[in-house]
Design an enzyme around this catalytic site. Structure first.
Site, PDB file in Angstrom:
ATOM      1  N   CYS A 206       3.875   3.433  -5.096  1.00  0.00           N
ATOM      2  CA  CYS A 206       3.295   3.053  -3.802  1.00  0.00           C
ATOM      3  C   CYS A 206       3.338   4.214  -2.819  1.00  0.00           C
ATOM      4  CB  CYS A 206       4.019   1.836  -3.240  1.00  0.00           C
ATOM      5  SG  CYS A 206       3.811   0.378  -4.307  1.00  0.00           S
ATOM      6  N   THR A 207       4.394   5.005  -2.870  1.00  0.00           N
ATOM      7  CA  THR A 207       4.486   6.183  -2.013  1.00  0.00           C
ATOM      8  C   THR A 207       3.423   7.196  -2.419  1.00  0.00           C
ATOM      9  OG1 THR A 207       6.828   5.831  -1.600  1.00  0.00           O
ATOM     10  CG2 THR A 207       5.982   8.066  -1.256  1.00  0.00           C
TER      11      THR A 207
END
Length: 146
Positions: free
Chosen positions: A38-39
């Protein structure tokens, strides 16, 4: 449906689907703030925002809290809005709240997905089960077609 969102300056704003009307929008759903995939995805959108903005605004959605989004946005210097969908309202509406399985354990979570909306708020393209590497380039190519 009114949800809380964090704008690019880290301020809390009200968000509804009406926010999608008036300009093209990339709405992407991701499972959890501050996880590796997600980062990476958020940073890809951040790093390419100047290429995307001539075509569409970018909004990220996860079930994380407003506070979690504020921390994630600040830590990663994100330059687009994040929506806190803590009750899974948007995720359910767009069919991305799914049963998942990890190490034999079943649980409910976000299926990484992206939607492009036209300026009338209509979905014109969607990706399900998104793989992060190269995805922002796919989105940009689709935006450039219109």
């Amino acid at each position: 449906m009114i949800l809380q969102a964090i704008d690019k300056d880290g301020k809390i704003v009200e968000f509804s689907e009406d926010n999608l009307i008036g300009s093209k929008t990339v709405l992407y759903f991701y499972p959890k703030d501050n996880t590796s995939g997600c980062t990476k995805e958020a940073c890809d959108f951040r790093d390419n925002i100047n290429r995307l903005l001539p075509y569409a605004q970018v909004i990220g959605v996860s079930p994380d809290s407003v506070v979690s989004h504020q921390n994630f946005q600040k830590k990663q210097n994100l330059n687009f809005m994040l929506v806190a969908d803590v009750n899974h309202e948007l995720a359910l509406k767009y069919g991305v709240w799914k049963e998942k399985s990890m190490y034999g354990r079943k649980y409910m979570g976000i299926e990484r997905s992206t939607f492009i909306f036209d300026n009338q708020g209509k979905i014109v393209k969607e990706w399900r089960k998104v793989k992060v590497p190269g995805h922002v380039d796919e989105v940009l190519q689709e935006l450039q077609k219109a």
